[in-house]
Design a protein around this motif. Structure first.
Motif, PDB file in Angstrom:
ATOM      1  N   ASP A 282       0.839  -1.209   0.000  1.00  0.00           N
ATOM      2  CA  ASP A 282       0.000   0.000   0.000  1.00  0.00           C
ATOM      3  C   ASP A 282       0.871   1.254   0.000  1.00  0.00           C
ATOM      4  OD1 ASP A 282      -2.781  -1.111   0.329  1.00  0.00           O
ATOM      5  OD2 ASP A 282      -1.795  -2.067   2.033  1.00  0.00           O
ATOM      6  N   ALA A 283       2.060   1.153   0.582  1.00  0.00           N
ATOM      7  CA  ALA A 283       2.974   2.303   0.641  1.00  0.00           C
ATOM      8  C   ALA A 283       4.374   1.780   0.935  1.00  0.00           C
ATOM      9  CB  ALA A 283       2.546   3.283   1.728  1.00  0.00           C
ATOM     10  N   VAL A 284       5.357   2.639   0.788  1.00  0.00           N
ATOM     11  CA  VAL A 284       6.746   2.238   1.075  1.00  0.00           C
ATOM     12  C   VAL A 284       7.379   3.214   2.064  1.00  0.00           C
ATOM     13  CG1 VAL A 284       6.928   1.425  -1.320  1.00  0.00           C
ATOM     14  CG2 VAL A 284       7.967   3.601  -0.693  1.00  0.00           C
ATOM     15  N   LEU A 285       8.464   2.751   2.679  1.00  0.00           N
ATOM     16  CA  LEU A 285       9.324   3.623   3.491  1.00  0.00           C
ATOM     17  C   LEU A 285      10.701   3.651   2.827  1.00  0.00           C
ATOM     18  CD1 LEU A 285       7.044   2.945   5.584  1.00  0.00           C
ATOM     19  CD2 LEU A 285       8.830   2.779   7.308  1.00  0.00           C
ATOM     20  N   ILE A 286      11.375   4.758   2.952  1.00  0.00           N
ATOM     21  CA  ILE A 286      12.724   4.900   2.386  1.00  0.00           C
ATOM     22  C   ILE A 286      13.646   5.366   3.505  1.00  0.00           C
ATOM     23  CG2 ILE A 286      14.117   6.200   0.725  1.00  0.00           C
ATOM     24  CD1 ILE A 286      11.583   6.177  -1.081  1.00  0.00           C
ATOM     25  N   GLY A 287      14.754   4.663   3.693  1.00  0.00           N
ATOM     26  CA  GLY A 287      15.633   4.953   4.816  1.00  0.00           C
ATOM     27  C   GLY A 287      16.827   5.821   4.468  1.00  0.00           C
ATOM     28  N   ARG A 288      17.944   5.196   4.151  1.00  0.00           N
ATOM     29  CA  ARG A 288      19.243   5.888   4.047  1.00  0.00           C
ATOM     30  C   ARG A 288      19.275   7.146   3.184  1.00  0.00           C
ATOM     31  NH1 ARG A 288      19.819   0.259   4.371  1.00  0.00           N
ATOM     32  NH2 ARG A 288      21.309  -0.477   5.927  1.00  0.00           N
ATOM     33  N   PRO A 289      18.565   7.208   2.074  1.00  0.00           N
ATOM     34  CA  PRO A 289      18.644   8.455   1.286  1.00  0.00           C
ATOM     35  C   PRO A 289      18.184   9.702   2.069  1.00  0.00           C
ATOM     36  CG  PRO A 289      17.778   6.689  -0.064  1.00  0.00           C
ATOM     37  CD  PRO A 289      17.842   6.154   1.345  1.00  0.00           C
ATOM     38  N   TYR A 290      17.404   9.527   3.148  1.00  0.00           N
ATOM     39  CA  TYR A 290      16.954  10.725   3.885  1.00  0.00           C
ATOM     40  C   TYR A 290      18.055  11.385   4.704  1.00  0.00           C
ATOM     41  CZ  TYR A 290      12.314  11.103   2.089  1.00  0.00           C
ATOM     42  OH  TYR A 290      11.274  11.330   1.228  1.00  0.00           O
ATOM     43  N   PRO A 291      18.865  10.637   5.482  1.00  0.00           N
ATOM     44  CA  PRO A 291      20.003  11.333   6.119  1.00  0.00           C
ATOM     45  C   PRO A 291      20.919  11.993   5.094  1.00  0.00           C
ATOM     46  CG  PRO A 291      19.865   9.044   6.873  1.00  0.00           C
ATOM     47  CD  PRO A 291      18.712   9.266   5.967  1.00  0.00           C
ATOM     48  N   VAL A 292      21.118  11.338   3.954  1.00  0.00           N
ATOM     49  CA  VAL A 292      21.959  11.939   2.914  1.00  0.00           C
ATOM     50  C   VAL A 292      21.319  13.261   2.457  1.00  0.00           C
ATOM     51  CG1 VAL A 292      22.838  11.642   0.556  1.00  0.00           C
ATOM     52  CG2 VAL A 292      22.932   9.730   2.174  1.00  0.00           C
ATOM     53  N   ALA A 293      20.001  13.249   2.250  1.00  0.00           N
ATOM     54  CA  ALA A 293      19.303  14.464   1.803  1.00  0.00           C
ATOM     55  C   ALA A 293      19.408  15.565   2.853  1.00  0.00           C
ATOM     56  CB  ALA A 293      17.843  14.135   1.508  1.00  0.00           C
ATOM     57  N   VAL A 294      19.283  15.190   4.128  1.00  0.00           N
ATOM     58  CA  VAL A 294      19.317  16.207   5.195  1.00  0.00           C
ATOM     59  C   VAL A 294      20.742  16.740   5.395  1.00  0.00           C
ATOM     60  CG1 VAL A 294      19.014  16.561   7.682  1.00  0.00           C
ATOM     61  CG2 VAL A 294      17.230  15.389   6.375  1.00  0.00           C
ATOM     62  N   TYR A 295      21.735  15.841   5.431  1.00  0.00           N
ATOM     63  CA  TYR A 295      23.121  16.323   5.600  1.00  0.00           C
ATOM     64  C   TYR A 295      23.561  17.127   4.373  1.00  0.00           C
ATOM     65  CZ  TYR A 295      24.078  13.874   9.986  1.00  0.00           C
ATOM     66  OH  TYR A 295      24.060  13.478  11.301  1.00  0.00           O
ATOM     67  N   GLY A 296      22.948  16.843   3.234  1.00  0.00           N
ATOM     68  CA  GLY A 296      23.312  17.561   2.014  1.00  0.00           C
ATOM     69  C   GLY A 296      22.532  18.844   1.795  1.00  0.00           C
ATOM     70  N   GLY A 297      21.377  18.975   2.430  1.00  0.00           N
ATOM     71  CA  GLY A 297      20.554  20.157   2.131  1.00  0.00           C
ATOM     72  C   GLY A 297      19.565  20.524   3.221  1.00  0.00           C
ATOM     73  N   GLY A 298      19.729  19.973   4.417  1.00  0.00           N
ATOM     74  CA  GLY A 298      18.845  20.318   5.530  1.00  0.00           C
ATOM     75  C   GLY A 298      17.397  19.938   5.228  1.00  0.00           C
ATOM     76  N   MET A 299      16.489  20.700   5.811  1.00  0.00           N
ATOM     77  CA  MET A 299      15.063  20.433   5.600  1.00  0.00           C
ATOM     78  C   MET A 299      14.707  20.527   4.110  1.00  0.00           C
ATOM     79  SD  MET A 299      11.965  22.397   5.328  1.00  0.00           S
ATOM     80  CE  MET A 299      12.154  23.931   6.171  1.00  0.00           C
ATOM     81  N   GLU A 300      15.321  21.516   3.429  1.00  0.00           N
ATOM     82  CA  GLU A 300      15.053  21.674   1.984  1.00  0.00           C
ATOM     83  C   GLU A 300      15.545  20.446   1.210  1.00  0.00           C
ATOM     84  OE1 GLU A 300      16.583  23.998   3.794  1.00  0.00           O
ATOM     85  OE2 GLU A 300      15.197  25.693   3.776  1.00  0.00           O
ATOM     86  N   GLY A 301      16.615  19.839   1.698  1.00  0.00           N
ATOM     87  CA  GLY A 301      17.138  18.641   1.046  1.00  0.00           C
ATOM     88  C   GLY A 301      16.122  17.503   1.110  1.00  0.00           C
ATOM     89  N   ALA A 302      15.479  17.353   2.270  1.00  0.00           N
ATOM     90  CA  ALA A 302      14.463  16.295   2.415  1.00  0.00           C
ATOM     91  C   ALA A 302      13.278  16.582   1.501  1.00  0.00           C
ATOM     92  CB  ALA A 302      14.025  16.184   3.869  1.00  0.00           C
ATOM     93  N   THR A 303      12.888  17.837   1.407  1.00  0.00           N
ATOM     94  CA  THR A 303      11.764  18.201   0.521  1.00  0.00           C
ATOM     95  C   THR A 303      12.161  17.949  -0.937  1.00  0.00           C
ATOM     96  OG1 THR A 303      11.085  19.918   2.078  1.00  0.00           O
ATOM     97  CG2 THR A 303      10.196  20.067  -0.151  1.00  0.00           C
ATOM     98  N   PHE A 304      13.359  18.382  -1.296  1.00  0.00           N
ATOM     99  CA  PHE A 304      13.849  18.213  -2.669  1.00  0.00           C
ATOM    100  C   PHE A 304      13.841  16.734  -3.063  1.00  0.00           C
ATOM    101  CE2 PHE A 304      17.326  17.116  -5.500  1.00  0.00           C
ATOM    102  CZ  PHE A 304      17.130  17.965  -6.569  1.00  0.00           C
ATOM    103  N   TYR A 305      14.408  15.893  -2.186  1.00  0.00           N
ATOM    104  CA  TYR A 305      14.498  14.462  -2.499  1.00  0.00           C
ATOM    105  C   TYR A 305      13.098  13.854  -2.638  1.00  0.00           C
ATOM    106  CZ  TYR A 305      15.470   9.510  -2.088  1.00  0.00           C
ATOM    107  OH  TYR A 305      15.502   8.152  -2.320  1.00  0.00           O
ATOM    108  N   THR A 306      12.186  14.242  -1.743  1.00  0.00           N
ATOM    109  CA  THR A 306      10.825  13.687  -1.789  1.00  0.00           C
ATOM    110  C   THR A 306      10.115  14.119  -3.073  1.00  0.00           C
ATOM    111  OG1 THR A 306      10.796  13.885   0.621  1.00  0.00           O
ATOM    112  CG2 THR A 306       8.696  13.420  -0.443  1.00  0.00           C
ATOM    113  N   ASN A 307      10.266  15.396  -3.428  1.00  0.00           N
ATOM    114  CA  ASN A 307       9.632  15.881  -4.660  1.00  0.00           C
ATOM    115  C   ASN A 307      10.209  15.172  -5.894  1.00  0.00           C
ATOM    116  OD1 ASN A 307       7.866  17.650  -3.427  1.00  0.00           O
ATOM    117  ND2 ASN A 307       9.272  19.391  -3.529  1.00  0.00           N
TER     118      ASN A 307
END
Ligand code: FMN
Length: 339
Positions: A282-307
């Protein structure tokens, strides 16, 4: 920002345990713990990634063009598309001091909320501040509780409910976490009876994370939980397991309609999200790419990766004659004969 820049920033901001690889497949970090690696040989993580790559999507672009709706509804809320950030504990030790647990949690919770999705978060029984970000986001997050002693879990379930969280999760496979086994609150297996007690103790939906067998899924149904996450904790709790995606179809056949099915492990793109839904998730979870997104771009990094994932997911629907998530089914994918 583009994804290449985000990876470059992440590599500079992290402590070297994670290499912020272009393809996050578990090869460069085999066995690196603390850090993002899979346990021991690291095969659990690597296999999760590789098995997903053996599933391919069938294209079909002969149809009358229409609006594509990627949205989905869980816990009474609508989300942009069915992919959530997985809980990640211990970011300062695993990835580096730039983000302590609270700063990481805040960035990922707000970053996902801005993109119309949701983050699962680590809920530390020794630090109630780890709930703060979810309270500040009006409950938009899912605190995830390890299988500590039952009373500790019960207190945390209540606290999650009182914080207004949309749902609460417990990672029962955390029983295998060597780093916390002998700590102040030792982790360990929990019975159906114990989990049922926890499920009944709160009014919010409960998600049980770390299910890898049909028997385990049926036991989770018996607890009255809202959803399971088919997961090996990213290969971090037991070496030499199958990939979660290899277990999805048989678990779906056994418990479909009785409990929601989420899955994680090696999911790296919107196309991968589509494949998981095609096999019954019904849905998925994604792990490791999120710390990478946050360390690379903070909150905006997480939004960017999700978009970015959402755009890839939408494109896959467009290319496979799929108008919405309910139209994704087994016929939309091809499985390699060596799967
Ligand atoms: C550094 C690290 C810390 C993690 N901490 C937790 C945790 O506290 N609770 C949990 O349920 N899962 C935890 N996980 C597992 C993830 O939530 C998720 O199940 C897994 O990473 C999914 O695989 P992926 O990283 O390949 O997407 C952690 C994973 C990593 C890499």
């Amino acid at each position: 920002m583009n994804y290449g820049e985000l990876l470059k920033n992440a590599k500079e901001n992290m402590n070297g345990n994670c290499k912020a690889c272009k393809v996050c497949n578990g090869e460069a970090c085999r066995g690196v713990m603390p850090g993002p690696g899979g346990k021991a040989t690291g095969d659990g993580f690597v296999r999760s990634y590789l098995k997903l790559q053996q599933i391919k999507v069938h294209m079909d672009t002969i149809y009358e063009e229409d609006t594509i709706d990627t949205s989905c509804t869980f816990f009474g809320q609508k989300f942009a598309f069915p992919a959530f950030a997985a809980p990640i504990a211990g970011t300062p030790i695993q990835y580096g001091p730039q983000y302590d647990q609270q700063a990481y949690t805040k960035a990922v919770v707000d970053g996902c909320k801005n993109a119309g999705t949701l983050a699962f978060t680590f809920f530390d029984p020794n630090d109630s501040d780890t709930l703060k970000s979810i309270i500040e986001a009006d409950g938009w997050g899912i605190p995830t509780i390890k299988p500590w002693p039952l009373q500790v879990m019960a207190d945390q379930f209540k606290a999650a409910e009182q914080a207004g969280a949309l749902a609460v999760c417990t990672d029962v496979d955390g029983a295998g976490l060597a780093l916390v086994q002998g700590g102040k609150n030792p982790v360990g297996p929990k019975s159906v009876k114990q989990l049922s007690t926890l499920v009944q103790s709160v009014k919010i939906p409960v998600i049980i994370k770390g299910i890898m067998t049909v028997a385990g899924a049926k036991k989770a149904v018996d607890t009255g939980a809202y959803a399971i996450v088919i997961s090996t904790h990213g290969g971090r709790v037991q070496d030499q397991t199958p990939a979660p995606i290899e277990m999805l179809e048989e678990i779906y056949a056994a418990v479909k309609g009785k409990i929601k099915i989420f899955i994680d492990g090696g999911i790296r793109s919107g196309v991968d999200v589509f494949k998981c839904l095609a096999l019954g998730a019904d849905a998925v979870l994604i792990g490791r790419p999120y710390p990478v997104a946050v360390y690379g771009g903070g909150m905006e990094g997480a939004t960017f990766y999700t978009n970015m994932l959402a755009a890839q997911f939408k494109e896959t629907l467009m290319m496979t004659a799929t108008k919405n998530v309910s139209e994704i089914n087994r016929e939309k994918v091809f499985i390699d004969k060596n799967f």
